[in-house]
Write a protein that holds these residues in place. Structure first.
Motif, mmCIF file in Angstrom:
data_model
loop_
_atom_site.group_PDB
_atom_site.id
_atom_site.type_symbol
_atom_site.label_atom_id
_atom_site.label_comp_id
_atom_site.label_asym_id
_atom_site.label_seq_id
_atom_site.Cartn_x
_atom_site.Cartn_y
_atom_site.Cartn_z
ATOM 1 N N LEU A 1 -0.628 11.388 10.154
ATOM 2 C CA LEU A 1 -0.306 11.760 8.884
ATOM 3 C C LEU A 1 0.333 10.804 8.129
ATOM 4 N N LEU A 2 1.365 9.856 8.959
ATOM 5 C CA LEU A 2 1.958 8.774 7.928
ATOM 6 C C LEU A 2 0.803 7.599 7.765
ATOM 7 N N PHE A 3 -0.030 7.516 8.316
ATOM 8 C CA PHE A 3 -1.197 6.536 8.209
ATOM 9 C C PHE A 3 -1.827 6.710 7.104
ATOM 10 N N THR A 4 -2.310 8.117 7.046
ATOM 11 C CA THR A 4 -2.925 8.703 5.778
ATOM 12 C C THR A 4 -2.342 8.483 4.446
ATOM 13 N N MET A 5 -0.891 9.042 4.567
ATOM 14 C CA MET A 5 -0.142 8.815 3.313
ATOM 15 C C MET A 5 0.227 7.459 2.728
ATOM 16 N N PHE A 6 0.291 6.459 3.973
ATOM 17 C CA PHE A 6 0.587 5.118 3.481
ATOM 18 C C PHE A 6 -0.683 4.397 2.760
ATOM 19 N N LEU A 7 -1.718 4.940 3.376
ATOM 20 C CA LEU A 7 -3.178 4.354 2.787
ATOM 21 C C LEU A 7 -3.149 4.890 1.448
ATOM 22 N N LEU A 8 -3.005 6.301 1.215
ATOM 23 C CA LEU A 8 -3.691 6.969 -0.027
ATOM 24 C C LEU A 8 -2.551 6.493 -1.068
ATOM 25 N N ILE A 9 -1.145 6.410 -0.684
ATOM 26 C CA ILE A 9 -0.237 6.035 -1.909
ATOM 27 C C ILE A 9 -0.598 4.511 -2.167
ATOM 28 N N LEU A 10 -0.745 3.628 -1.184
ATOM 29 C CA LEU A 10 -0.821 2.233 -1.488
ATOM 30 C C LEU A 10 -2.192 2.041 -2.388
ATOM 31 N N VAL A 11 -3.433 2.731 -2.054
ATOM 32 C CA VAL A 11 -4.616 2.518 -2.914
ATOM 33 C C VAL A 11 -4.380 2.969 -4.026
ATOM 34 N N ASN A 12 -3.658 4.192 -4.317
ATOM 35 C CA ASN A 12 -3.475 4.686 -5.647
ATOM 36 C C ASN A 12 -2.468 3.824 -6.442
ATOM 37 N N ASN A 13 -1.546 3.323 -5.766
ATOM 38 C CA ASN A 13 -0.478 2.520 -6.567
ATOM 39 C C ASN A 13 -1.344 0.971 -6.950
ATOM 40 N N PHE A 14 -2.166 0.685 -6.097
ATOM 41 C CA PHE A 14 -2.830 -0.673 -6.620
ATOM 42 C C PHE A 14 -3.890 -0.578 -7.672
ATOM 43 N N PHE A 15 -4.409 0.773 -7.859
ATOM 44 C CA PHE A 15 -5.271 1.020 -8.863
ATOM 45 C C PHE A 15 -4.479 0.774 -10.338
ATOM 46 N N GLY A 16 -3.254 0.603 -10.150
ATOM 47 C CA GLY A 16 -2.656 0.524 -11.645
ATOM 48 C C GLY A 16 -2.698 -1.235 -11.953
ATOM 49 N N VAL A 17 -3.407 -1.911 -11.083
ATOM 50 C CA VAL A 17 -3.418 -3.406 -11.308
ATOM 51 C C VAL A 17 -4.732 -3.976 -11.058
ATOM 52 N N ILE A 18 -5.639 -2.999 -10.819
ATOM 53 C CA ILE A 18 -7.045 -3.338 -10.469
ATOM 54 C C ILE A 18 -8.123 -2.880 -11.482
ATOM 55 N N PRO A 19 -8.602 -3.611 -12.304
ATOM 56 C CA PRO A 19 -9.875 -3.165 -13.040
ATOM 57 C C PRO A 19 -10.849 -2.618 -12.438
ATOM 58 N N PRO A 20 -11.455 -1.695 -12.896
ATOM 59 C CA PRO A 20 -11.464 -1.074 -14.274
ATOM 60 C C PRO A 20 -10.506 0.003 -14.056
ATOM 61 N N PHE A 21 -9.693 0.327 -12.987
ATOM 62 C CA PHE A 21 -8.989 1.498 -13.045
ATOM 63 C C PHE A 21 -7.758 1.503 -14.032
ATOM 64 N N ASN A 22 -6.744 0.431 -13.437
ATOM 65 C CA ASN A 22 -5.879 0.205 -14.522
ATOM 66 C C ASN A 22 -4.816 1.436 -14.834
ATOM 67 N N TYR A 23 -4.658 2.164 -13.812
ATOM 68 C CA TYR A 23 -3.885 3.375 -13.865
ATOM 69 C C TYR A 23 -3.069 3.805 -12.461
ATOM 70 N N PRO A 24 -1.859 3.633 -12.218
ATOM 71 C CA PRO A 24 -1.402 3.990 -10.907
ATOM 72 C C PRO A 24 -1.395 5.563 -10.874
ATOM 73 N N THR A 25 -2.179 6.229 -9.949
ATOM 74 C CA THR A 25 -2.302 7.704 -9.928
ATOM 75 C C THR A 25 -0.897 8.251 -9.831
ATOM 76 N N MET A 26 -0.052 7.620 -8.996
ATOM 77 C CA MET A 26 1.375 8.130 -8.785
ATOM 78 C C MET A 26 2.499 8.103 -9.681
ATOM 79 N N SER A 27 1.949 7.532 -10.911
ATOM 80 C CA SER A 27 2.552 7.774 -12.216
ATOM 81 C C SER A 27 2.666 9.160 -12.938
ATOM 82 N N ARG A 28 1.809 10.100 -12.374
ATOM 83 C CA ARG A 28 1.588 11.314 -12.588
ATOM 84 C C ARG A 28 2.362 12.317 -11.756
#
Length: 263
Positions: free
Chosen positions: A98-125
């Motif tokens: 559970l903790l490993f999945t949570m960490f990876l899921l949050i980390l990837v979605n956070n990094f989407f905020g600075v990675i083109p072409p995503f440029n959107y941190p999912t956790m900002s919703r």
């Protein structure tokens, strides 16, 4: 809508600062039933995480490849530095997935905020951090009641040895903390950092682009602003990692409190 385009909106060619509207990006449909960009990114992140874990562990070797080494390093961080150290060697192992999945899921979605072409941190919703926080909230209450019993779990909110007159007030305060404060602060902390960071980056990038297109001395200021945007991007990456780590750390802390013998 691109971040650069934000700065060129507004009447008379003036600069329009980005606001909360940049976080609402429906792709299919309208209003509450719309499939938005963050929903799409959450699905993509799940696919990417599953693919990466399978690809890097399919051919495990004593001398690991770069991908296997990366996966094992992240897993070791969550397993040993978070789950084992906080929950304890007796109970931690069943919570590692559970903790490993949570960490990876949050980390990837956070990094989407600075990675083109995503440029959107999912956790900002806010819906996504709240859903993850509620998942942890359910888990630590359920495992706590399974270990101590329903009555024993809630009774243990009040420390032993208190004067009888203080017991009702302390119980109410602890109940509010367990039922409301913990899940709310867990979700809002992640949401607030991702929301504020994305707004600041959008402001620096769109404002810098606007000044680069203007005349006079403004292009110089625009170049400096874009330099700050680069610095902000590096800082934001650090914040994105730390927020994934802190969310996972606090989740483990709440679970540890629920399963502790002294709870």
């Amino acid at each position: 809508m691109s971040i650069i385009a934000l700065g060129m909106e507004g009447g008379g060619g003036g600069f329009t600062a980005p606001d909360a509207s940049i976080f609402w990006e429906p792709l299919i449909g309208h209003e509450a039933t719309a499939i938005t960009r963050p929903v799409f990114l959450m699905v993509i992140s799940g696919i990417l995480v599953a693919w990466f874990l399978l690809a890097t562990t399919k051919r495990r070797a004593l001398v690991p490849s770069k991908g296997q080494l990366m996966t094992e390093s992240v897993y070791g961080l969550v397993r040993n530095s978070i789950a084992k150290d906080i929950i304890g060697s007796h109970d931690f192992l069943r919570f590692v997935p559970l903790l490993f999945t949570m960490f990876l899921l949050i980390l990837v979605n956070n990094f989407f905020g600075v990675i083109p072409p995503f440029n959107y941190p999912t956790m900002s919703r806010i819906g996504f951090p709240v859903a993850l926080a509620l998942t942890i909230w359910v888990v630590f209450h359920v495992v706590g009641m399974k270990k101590h019993g329903v009555v024993g779990y809630w009774k243990s909110l009040v420390p032993s040895g208190l004067p009888k007159g203080m017991i009702p007030a302390i119980f109410i305060l602890e109940l509010i903390t367990d039922l409301f404060t913990r899940p709310v602060t867990l979700g809002l902390r992640l949401f607030g950092n991702m929301f504020a960071g994305h707004i600041l980056m959008a402001l620096f990038i769109s404002g810098g682009w606007f000044m680069l297109q203007a005349g006079g001395i403004l292009p110089v200021a625009g170049a400096v602003t874009w330099l700050f945007a680069v610095v902000m991007t590096l800082f934001e990456m650090l914040v994105e990692f730390l927020q994934a780590y802190v969310f996972t750390l606090l989740s483990a802390l709440y679970i540890a409190g629920a399963v502790a013998d002294s709870h």
